[in-house]
Design a protein around this motif. Sequence first.
Motif, PDB file in Angstrom:
ATOM      1  N   ARG A 134      14.617  22.859 -17.010  1.00  0.00           N
ATOM      2  CA  ARG A 134      14.139  21.489 -16.856  1.00  0.00           C
ATOM      3  C   ARG A 134      15.248  20.688 -16.202  1.00  0.00           C
ATOM      4  O   ARG A 134      16.431  20.997 -16.332  1.00  0.00           O
ATOM      5  CB  ARG A 134      13.712  20.869 -18.188  1.00  0.00           C
ATOM      6  CG  ARG A 134      14.824  20.740 -19.189  1.00  0.00           C
ATOM      7  CD  ARG A 134      14.324  20.210 -20.508  1.00  0.00           C
ATOM      8  NE  ARG A 134      15.463  20.050 -21.406  1.00  0.00           N
ATOM      9  CZ  ARG A 134      15.631  19.061 -22.229  1.00  0.00           C
ATOM     10  NH1 ARG A 134      14.716  18.102 -22.297  1.00  0.00           N
ATOM     11  NH2 ARG A 134      16.689  18.991 -23.003  1.00  0.00           N
ATOM     12  N   GLY A 135      14.842  19.682 -15.469  1.00  0.00           N
ATOM     13  CA  GLY A 135      15.829  18.891 -14.750  1.00  0.00           C
ATOM     14  C   GLY A 135      15.206  17.645 -14.168  1.00  0.00           C
ATOM     15  O   GLY A 135      14.034  17.331 -14.390  1.00  0.00           O
ATOM     16  N   VAL A 136      16.015  16.952 -13.390  1.00  0.00           N
ATOM     17  CA  VAL A 136      15.598  15.709 -12.751  1.00  0.00           C
ATOM     18  C   VAL A 136      15.507  15.950 -11.250  1.00  0.00           C
ATOM     19  O   VAL A 136      16.490  16.344 -10.614  1.00  0.00           O
ATOM     20  CB  VAL A 136      16.596  14.573 -13.058  1.00  0.00           C
ATOM     21  CG1 VAL A 136      16.192  13.295 -12.338  1.00  0.00           C
ATOM     22  CG2 VAL A 136      16.703  14.341 -14.562  1.00  0.00           C
ATOM     23  N   PHE A 137      14.311  15.739 -10.689  1.00  0.00           N
ATOM     24  CA  PHE A 137      14.085  15.829  -9.256  1.00  0.00           C
ATOM     25  C   PHE A 137      14.290  14.439  -8.666  1.00  0.00           C
ATOM     26  O   PHE A 137      13.761  13.460  -9.197  1.00  0.00           O
ATOM     27  CB  PHE A 137      12.660  16.282  -8.953  1.00  0.00           C
ATOM     28  CG  PHE A 137      12.374  17.717  -9.290  1.00  0.00           C
ATOM     29  CD1 PHE A 137      12.408  18.697  -8.308  1.00  0.00           C
ATOM     30  CD2 PHE A 137      12.063  18.099 -10.590  1.00  0.00           C
ATOM     31  CE1 PHE A 137      12.135  20.020  -8.617  1.00  0.00           C
ATOM     32  CE2 PHE A 137      11.792  19.416 -10.908  1.00  0.00           C
ATOM     33  CZ  PHE A 137      11.826  20.383  -9.919  1.00  0.00           C
ATOM     34  N   SER A 138      15.046  14.349  -7.577  1.00  0.00           N
ATOM     35  CA  SER A 138      15.254  13.044  -6.941  1.00  0.00           C
ATOM     36  C   SER A 138      15.446  13.224  -5.435  1.00  0.00           C
ATOM     37  O   SER A 138      15.711  14.327  -4.962  1.00  0.00           O
ATOM     38  CB  SER A 138      16.465  12.325  -7.541  1.00  0.00           C
ATOM     39  OG  SER A 138      17.656  13.006  -7.215  1.00  0.00           O
ATOM     40  N   ASP A 139      15.300  12.123  -4.720  1.00  0.00           N
ATOM     41  CA  ASP A 139      15.583  12.121  -3.284  1.00  0.00           C
ATOM     42  C   ASP A 139      17.084  11.975  -3.078  1.00  0.00           C
ATOM     43  O   ASP A 139      17.809  11.516  -3.959  1.00  0.00           O
ATOM     44  CB  ASP A 139      14.872  10.947  -2.604  1.00  0.00           C
ATOM     45  CG  ASP A 139      13.353  11.088  -2.649  1.00  0.00           C
ATOM     46  OD1 ASP A 139      12.856  12.232  -2.643  1.00  0.00           O
ATOM     47  OD2 ASP A 139      12.674  10.055  -2.701  1.00  0.00           O
TER      48      ASP A 139
ATOM     49  N   ILE B 275      21.292  18.325   5.232  1.00  0.00           N
ATOM     50  CA  ILE B 275      20.294  17.745   4.332  1.00  0.00           C
ATOM     51  C   ILE B 275      19.272  16.970   5.155  1.00  0.00           C
ATOM     52  O   ILE B 275      19.616  16.009   5.828  1.00  0.00           O
ATOM     53  CB  ILE B 275      20.954  16.812   3.293  1.00  0.00           C
ATOM     54  CG1 ILE B 275      21.977  17.588   2.470  1.00  0.00           C
ATOM     55  CG2 ILE B 275      19.895  16.196   2.390  1.00  0.00           C
ATOM     56  CD1 ILE B 275      22.809  16.730   1.547  1.00  0.00           C
ATOM     57  N   ASP B 276      18.017  17.418   5.087  1.00  0.00           N
ATOM     58  CA  ASP B 276      16.935  16.736   5.788  1.00  0.00           C
ATOM     59  C   ASP B 276      16.443  15.554   4.964  1.00  0.00           C
ATOM     60  O   ASP B 276      16.610  15.515   3.741  1.00  0.00           O
ATOM     61  CB  ASP B 276      15.760  17.684   6.027  1.00  0.00           C
ATOM     62  CG  ASP B 276      16.058  18.742   7.077  1.00  0.00           C
ATOM     63  OD1 ASP B 276      17.005  18.566   7.859  1.00  0.00           O
ATOM     64  OD2 ASP B 276      15.324  19.749   7.096  1.00  0.00           O
ATOM     65  N   VAL B 277      15.786  14.633   5.625  1.00  0.00           N
ATOM     66  CA  VAL B 277      15.245  13.446   4.961  1.00  0.00           C
ATOM     67  C   VAL B 277      14.233  13.828   3.887  1.00  0.00           C
ATOM     68  O   VAL B 277      14.136  13.168   2.847  1.00  0.00           O
ATOM     69  CB  VAL B 277      14.587  12.506   6.007  1.00  0.00           C
ATOM     70  CG1 VAL B 277      13.881  11.342   5.343  1.00  0.00           C
ATOM     71  CG2 VAL B 277      15.608  12.018   6.998  1.00  0.00           C
ATOM     72  N   THR B 278      13.518  14.922   4.087  1.00  0.00           N
ATOM     73  CA  THR B 278      12.485  15.324   3.136  1.00  0.00           C
ATOM     74  C   THR B 278      13.008  16.233   2.022  1.00  0.00           C
ATOM     75  O   THR B 278      12.251  16.607   1.133  1.00  0.00           O
ATOM     76  CB  THR B 278      11.343  16.049   3.866  1.00  0.00           C
ATOM     77  OG1 THR B 278      11.879  17.188   4.547  1.00  0.00           O
ATOM     78  CG2 THR B 278      10.660  15.124   4.860  1.00  0.00           C
ATOM     79  N   ASP B 279      14.290  16.594   2.050  1.00  0.00           N
ATOM     80  CA  ASP B 279      14.846  17.458   1.005  1.00  0.00           C
ATOM     81  C   ASP B 279      14.873  16.741  -0.334  1.00  0.00           C
ATOM     82  O   ASP B 279      14.932  15.511  -0.405  1.00  0.00           O
ATOM     83  CB  ASP B 279      16.264  17.910   1.366  1.00  0.00           C
ATOM     84  CG  ASP B 279      16.276  18.968   2.463  1.00  0.00           C
ATOM     85  OD1 ASP B 279      15.195  19.413   2.882  1.00  0.00           O
ATOM     86  OD2 ASP B 279      17.377  19.334   2.901  1.00  0.00           O
ATOM     87  N   VAL B 280      14.839  17.518  -1.396  1.00  0.00           N
ATOM     88  CA  VAL B 280      14.826  17.007  -2.756  1.00  0.00           C
ATOM     89  C   VAL B 280      16.021  17.596  -3.499  1.00  0.00           C
ATOM     90  O   VAL B 280      16.373  18.757  -3.302  1.00  0.00           O
ATOM     91  CB  VAL B 280      13.504  17.393  -3.462  1.00  0.00           C
ATOM     92  CG1 VAL B 280      13.513  17.025  -4.923  1.00  0.00           C
ATOM     93  CG2 VAL B 280      12.325  16.759  -2.751  1.00  0.00           C
TER      94      VAL B 280
END
Length: 124
Positions: free
Chosen positions: A60-65, A76-81
């Motif tokens: 489990r974790g935290v997904f962020s931009d 790192i692309d703009v759409t990467d998470v």
Amino acid sequence: MGLRDDLQADLAEAFNTDLSDAVTAFTGTRTVASETDDGFDDWMLPPGEPSASTLTYTGRGVFSDYSKYELDSDIIDVTDVKLICLANEITAEPIADDKINGYRVVMVNRDPALASYEIQLRQV
């Protein structure tokens, strides 16, 4: 109790309380080439024989931009998470090209205390 144990305990507590609305369970998969009993690689198997298996792990974790300061079109692309997760809560170490919740793992970094992972994910 060492530094890593303290960090993991504090982060786990934050995941359970303050960050609970941002924490997401995830499942990762990796295709693993299998070997025959005699040690030969899978490419030596007859056609139609299973040549790979799937390793599945959870955490489990935290997904962020990524922030605009972290974005770099070469890495790192703009759409990467970004996924931040605790090392002691993930059941296998993620590596590049694994699949996590519909994304492909691009890069995996660990903090200096080895308490957490920061995983760069890209749309498949």
